[in-house]
Design an enzyme around this catalytic site. Structure first.
Site, PDB file in Angstrom:
ATOM      1  N   ASP A 155      -5.448  -3.841  -2.490  1.00  0.00           N
ATOM      2  CA  ASP A 155      -5.415  -2.380  -2.632  1.00  0.00           C
ATOM      3  C   ASP A 155      -3.997  -1.944  -2.976  1.00  0.00           C
ATOM      4  O   ASP A 155      -3.803  -1.038  -3.813  1.00  0.00           O
ATOM      5  CB  ASP A 155      -5.965  -1.649  -1.396  1.00  0.00           C
ATOM      6  CG  ASP A 155      -5.088  -1.761  -0.167  1.00  0.00           C
ATOM      7  OD1 ASP A 155      -5.194  -0.891   0.719  1.00  0.00           O
ATOM      8  OD2 ASP A 155      -4.289  -2.716  -0.079  1.00  0.00           O
ATOM      9  N   GLU A 171       0.837  -1.195   0.000  1.00  0.00           N
ATOM     10  CA  GLU A 171       0.000   0.000   0.000  1.00  0.00           C
ATOM     11  C   GLU A 171       0.875   1.250   0.000  1.00  0.00           C
ATOM     12  O   GLU A 171       0.665   2.189  -0.787  1.00  0.00           O
ATOM     13  CB  GLU A 171      -0.905  -0.004   1.240  1.00  0.00           C
ATOM     14  CG  GLU A 171      -1.660   1.288   1.472  1.00  0.00           C
ATOM     15  CD  GLU A 171      -1.983   1.488   2.957  1.00  0.00           C
ATOM     16  OE1 GLU A 171      -2.912   0.840   3.452  1.00  0.00           O
ATOM     17  OE2 GLU A 171      -1.294   2.309   3.617  1.00  0.00           O
TER      18      GLU A 171
END
Lengths: 771, 350
Positions: free
Chosen positions: B118, B61
């Site tokens: 993500d 991330e």
């Protein structure tokens, strides 16, 4: 039935034990190797890379501008620069013909040389090598540049950064030399943004690519991402050289873990064929041996080089290799390994005396059916260090050598060590119980076997106990065992059959019917069971002393034991003492009825210490508990009673005890120790003769059987069951017409056993078996 | 060199005022000085983004955010540096996605080889943008590879919806009794059209629409807020064994909605009502007890509420939101992303 269980359990135990000694991963590798297919991906240049030394020197160094570069590697760094051409030519390996003049005269100048008289030669690599103190490569680089730019003179002090040189590039090389690759990339990108069209030197670019690939490969390898390892290696073949043996190992390992053992072998073989570092070569063999099968290992080992001091290169790991190969042979019985390894391991075991080595040899010999050798090695292992494994090996060997009693004894204390150990113990016990003729077992041995069987809830062993008890004329005990087995596994047909015929023997017709109902349609032989003596008078209840079960041995009801002789069913009846299981939980409900009567004789007392009447009570109590040996002893003590009635009881009881022990001779003796009533005497005599007839038949003494049956016939008319017994005795003596005559007579009553027997006899007469 | 930078900045400024910004003319939505401050604190020489709120670890991330911010700051060199770490240390899974967690003190450094989608999405998105903006085909190829793998392994159809699983293993209906489990804050809406351009598929649009719908539907407690982890086996409910909260994950949802161009004022209003307190701090909740888990007043968190307020009722961002000073990695990242959004799409809020 018993045999198949024994064979099966033995096989399972052996296989499991063998596997337990071996690295499972290796086995699965080898298994998958058998299925494996060559990887679609090639490592293109792996086999073509020659011997190249040094992490920074790779083909790209040579190819930068001129295609005809020579990989000159001057050993003498102080060679005068001016006379380079001749000297260099002289130093070249003969395989590469000198092309220097061609190069010097080459028309197409490299881009950097094109601009001016004093070409802006990229000396950054020069400074890089100099900064690392790498004189050899410095010289090579100088030679290369001089070949490219004949008018160029190398700097006197390569480390001095000259004026108007590319400081940025210098600092990039500096960062590279410090392995700060991210920052080099950043600097390159920054410069390209500032100077459109600027390209870093191919040198630097390529070195960065290799460094990056190496990092990714090592990271992926550490995290077991094997496909990534292989892909990166394929994309960067220059990593696959002797200067990167660690990378080669990781690539081999990745191949090994992805079912490409052939490729793994290739990678290791490359090292063995091309690389010199002795420690790396040794380590390569060690790593390969953890992954590759025996045959491939032999190829690698054939690359063994002689050492300067005359020893063999892999001597230091020969012990390890021998162990490894013998272990592999243990796991794969079809593998034939060179006898050298076995001999080496044997010597090693004799000198170092490690139990684990002895175990390897034990398993090897066991697998190759040399049982005597196996026994020797297992015993040696146990002597050095007793363990579950060693005992298992020895026990299995002893079972194979028909010595299950020893096997049981050895395995007893290890039975809880592991599942395999427990199974080995039960196999030994089952084999022991299955022996014919049966073995005399001590009470404590039988009890411990019973305890183990109960704890393991082992159905085949419980069933085995049932047959064993039957053989010992302990039908009640047999019933308990068969019922136990069925409680653990309701669909065990052999146990159901055993239960049915034993209940029939005990005249428990409702019990037999119950089983027949349960098993209707599922078992022919259960369905075919018939009550054998429909003509027999109902059993007369002899007045019982307390403690004795009304359904006890044949002595009480006057009917001799029915022998069901089914030629297909190898049921044998043993002749020795059986101790009933006492702590078996599922059995207590049956025993509960006698529990009250049994109170008072569960402890061990010397009967000589008791009064004769107390000894008498104790004797009957012990009979109820199925402890006839002790009961006999108690009755012996009671024989000295002053009361004649007690003496008569004691003699009678002792006779019964000996009958239970199947010692018919002793029973006969006991019976006369005190005069009996006529009824009792007759019933005793009948029982004794019947036992003797059965015993003789068991021991294949068929003429003797007929003798006893004749004697018995004097006392009472021959019952159907005995007729069948007689018939079989004739049959086994090949007196076919006699046997058929008897069977016809018996079968005329419609008795099923007799009918079967008749069919068997006719069959046997039509197809006589040899011997 | 300097001249070129000034020229670029001027061009950016002009484009700003004109309001029409195309991807081809890449200009700095993140101010160079802000980027300088951010990277001084959070970017290591080796190219990793340091999560100083989390023991100094790095993760996919953080790398994704770092790449994105470097791109938005127009800094190709820093982008390359961050990309170097990302591809050599994280992008080593056999399937080509990124290992999500990296610890400088551990050996090996990757402490969990699982991916977090993500992070994968952010990395691919930033690579795609940079590949296009700076004509780097190697970036574009790398992005397409990740996008393709996400399509194959992390995007599933369930209950009539197209969903993004939080990782390729451990969250599906086959892997969990309450699966599929999703993390609504992994929907980086702005990335989906970019992914679609790389590896065209109807699933990207479905993901966009179904994600929007899901976030609208998932309302827990009196605050009517979404949760960090939601089980979609039947009706949306909280996932077993995972934190039962509107937490650090979920607070990003409105930022992503806005940046992604999801025009849904009603949804924003509800989220704002639930998560913003009177001073525009963010309130995190334990959803079982509806008690406040934390009140976050770092300007990087509060800017999310400020932007929502501006969109909903036109209130201008306060000075604390407009000026950036790095604090901790997470709020600092959100701060710059928020500012970039406002700079690009809502300059009237400044």
């Amino acid at each position: 039935m018993r045999r198949s269980f024994v064979v099966l359990s033995t096989t399972i135990i052996m296989m499991v034990s063998l596997v337990a000694l071996k690295d499972r991963a290796v086995i699965s590798e080898r298994a998958s190797n058998l299925l494996g297919v060559d990887a679609p991906k090639e490592i293109p240049q792996l086999m073509r890379m020659g011997r190249i030394s040094g992490p920074d020197f790779h083909p790209f160094d040579r190819q930068a501008s001129a295609p005809q570069q020579q990989p000159l590697l001057l050993s003498d760094a102080t060679a005068p620069v001016g006379t380079a051409s001749a000297a260099e030519v002289a130093d070249e390996p003969p395989a590469k013909p000198s092309a220097e003049p061609a190069v010097v005269a080459q028309a197409a100048p490299p881009q950097q040389a094109a601009s001016s008289q004093q070409p802006s030669v990229d000396e950054s690599a020069l400074r890089y090598f100099a900064s690392r103190g790498d004189k050899a490569r410095l010289q090579v680089e100088i030679s290369r540049l001089r070949a490219l730019y004949p008018t160029w003179t190398p700097p006197g002090d390569p480390l001095a950064v000259p004026q108007n040189q590319d400081k940025q590039l210098e600092s990039m090389w500096q960062l590279y030399s410090e392995a700060r690759y991210a920052e080099v990339r950043k600097a390159i990108t920054a410069r390209q943004a500032a100077e459109p069209g600027w390209q870093p030197p191919a040198d630097l670019n390529d070195r960065l690519a290799v460094a990056e690939a190496r990092t990714r490969l090592i990271n992926a390898s550490d995290l077991k991402q094997y496909e990534t390892v292989v892909n990166v290696a394929a994309e960067t073949p220059s990593l696959l050289t002797c200067s990167e043996v660690d990378v080669l190992w990781r690539v081999a390992d990745a191949f090994g873990h992805t079912d490409r053992l052939q490729r793994a072998g290739d990678a290791y073989m490359y090292v063995m064929k091309n690389c010199d570092n002795p420690a790396e070569r040794l380590a390569t063999i060690q790593k390969a041996s953890a992954l590759l099968p025996y045959s491939v290992m032999q190829d690698l080992l054939s690359q063994e080089k002689p050492m300067p001091d005359g020893t063999r290169e892999f001597e230091s790991i020969r012990d390890e290799l021998s162990r490894r190969f013998v272990a592999e042979a243990n796991a794969d019985p079809k593998l034939a390994i060179a006898p050298d390894y076995l001999a080496h391991l044997e010597r090693l075991t004799e000198t170092k005396g490690l139990a684990s080595d002895a175990l390897l040899l034990g398993w090897y010999n066991y697998g190759h059916k040399d049982l005597a050798a196996a026994e020797k090695w297992f015993a040696a292992a146990r002597t050095k260090e007793d363990s579950a494994f060693a005992s298992q090996g020895l026990a299995l060997t002893l079972i194979a050598r028909q010595a299950p009693q020893q096997a049981e004894d050895i395995m007893f204390k290890w039975r809880d060590a592991s599942k395999e150990a427990g199974a080995t113990y039960l196999a030994a016990a089952a084999n022991l119980l299955a022996i014919e003729p049966p073995v005399i077992l001590q009470v404590d041995v039988l009890q411990r076997i019973a305890a183990a069987v109960v704890k393991a809830r082992d159905v085949p062993s419980a069933q085995q106990f049932g047959w064993y008890a039957r053989g010992l004329h302990q039908p009640q005990t047999a019933v308990q065992w068969f019922e136990t087995a069925l409680a653990w596994k309701a669909d065990d047909e052999p146990s159901a059959y055993g239960l049915a015929i034993t209940r029939a023997q005990l005249n428990d017709r409702p019990g037999v019917a119950a089983i027949q109902r349960q098993w209707a349609g599922r078992s022919t032989r259960i369905a075919d069971l018939r009550d054998t003596d429909p003509t027999q008078p109902p059993s007369r209840a002899v007045p019982m002393p307390s403690g004795l079960d009304a359904n006890d041995t044949s002595a009480t009801n006057g009917a001799p034991e029915v022998a069901r002789r089914d030629l297909q069913e190898p049921v044998r009846e043993a002749r020795y003492l059986a101790a009933a299981p006492r702590e078996a939980t599922p059995i207590t409900r049956v025993r509960g009825a006698r529990a009250n009567a049994s109170i008072g004789c569960t402890s061990t007392i010397d009967p000589a210490m008791l009064s004769p009447s107390a000894a008498l009570s104790r004797g009957w109590c012990l009979m109820g508990l199925k402890r006839p040996a002790e009961a006999a002893a108690a009755f012996e003590a009671a024989l000295v009673s002053s009361a004649p009635r007690d003496r008569q009881d004691a003699a009678y009881g002792q006779s019964l005890a000996y009958l239970q022990l199947n010692l018919a001779g002793n029973a006969a003796v006991a019976a006369i120790k005190a005069p009996q009533s006529r009824e009792r005497a007759l019933s005793l005599q009948t029982a004794i003769l019947a036992k003797r007839a059965n015993a003789a038949f068991d021991e294949k003494r068929y003429r003797e059987t007929i003798l006893y049956l004749d004697q018995l016939k004097q006392i009472q008319p021959e019952q159907i069951g005995l007729m069948v017994l007689r018939g079989y005795a004739y049959l086994n003596l090949k007196r076919y017409s006699d046997s058929i005559r008897i069977f016809e007579a018996a079968a005329s009553t419609g008795d099923r056993d007799a009918l079967n027997a008749l069919a068997n006899a006719r069959d046997a007469m039509a197809h006589p078996s040899p011997g | 060199m300097n001249r070129r930078r000034i020229l670029a900045a001027a061009a950016g400024l002009v484009c700003l005022f004109l309001g029409g910004i195309t991807a081809e003319a890449q200009q700095a939505m993140v101010k160079p000085t802000d980027w300088l401050a951010y990277k001084a604190k959070f970017l290591s020489p080796g190219g990793r983004i340091i999560d100083d709120g989390n023991g100094g670890i790095s993760h996919s991330e953080g790398q994704g955010y770092g790449l994105l911010l470097a791109y938005l700051a127009g800094n190709a060199a820093d982008f390359e540096q961050i990309w170097y770490f990302t591809r050599t240390e994280l992008l080593i899974r056999d399937d080509g996605l990124a290992a999500w967690s990296w610890n400088p003190g551990a050996t090996p450094h990757v402490t969990d080889i699982n991916d977090a989608t993500d992070g994968d999405l952010l990395i691919a998105y930033a690579l795609a943008q940079a590949g296009k903006g700076w004509s780097r085909s190697d970036y574009t190829e790398a992005a397409a590879k990740i996008a393709g793998t996400l399509l194959d392994k992390a995007i599933v159809r369930s209950g009539g919806r197209t969903l993004l699983l939080p990782g390729v293993s451990g969250f599906s209906a086959a892997d969990r009794s309450d699966g599929p489990v999703i993390n609504p804050s992994y929907w980086v809406f702005e990335a989906f059209p970019v992914m679609n351009a790389l590896v065209p598929s109807t699933k990207w649009q479905e993901l966009f629409d179904d994600g929007h719908r899901l976030i609208s539907q998932i309302q827990f407690g009196p605050q009517k807020l979404p949760a960090d982890w939601v089980s979609l086996r039947r009706q949306p409910k909280l996932a077993d064994g995972l934190p039962f909260e509107f937490g650090y994950n979920s607070l990003r949802i409105p930022l992503y909605l806005m940046r992604g161009g999801v025009d849904d004022k009603a949804l924003l209003a509800r989220l704002h009502a639930g998560m913003a307190d009177a001073s525009s701090s963010i309130r995190l909740y334990y959803l079982s007890s509806n008690s406040v888990k934390a009140t976050l007043d770092d300007p990087g968190y509060r800017i999310i509420n400020h932007i929502m307020a501006c969109i909903l009722d036109g209130s201008v961002l306060p000075a604390t939101a407009k000026s950036f000073a790095p604090t901790l990695y997470f709020p600092s990242t959100l701060h710059l992303l928020g500012l970039a959004y406002v700079t690009e799409k809502h300059p009237e809020c400044l």
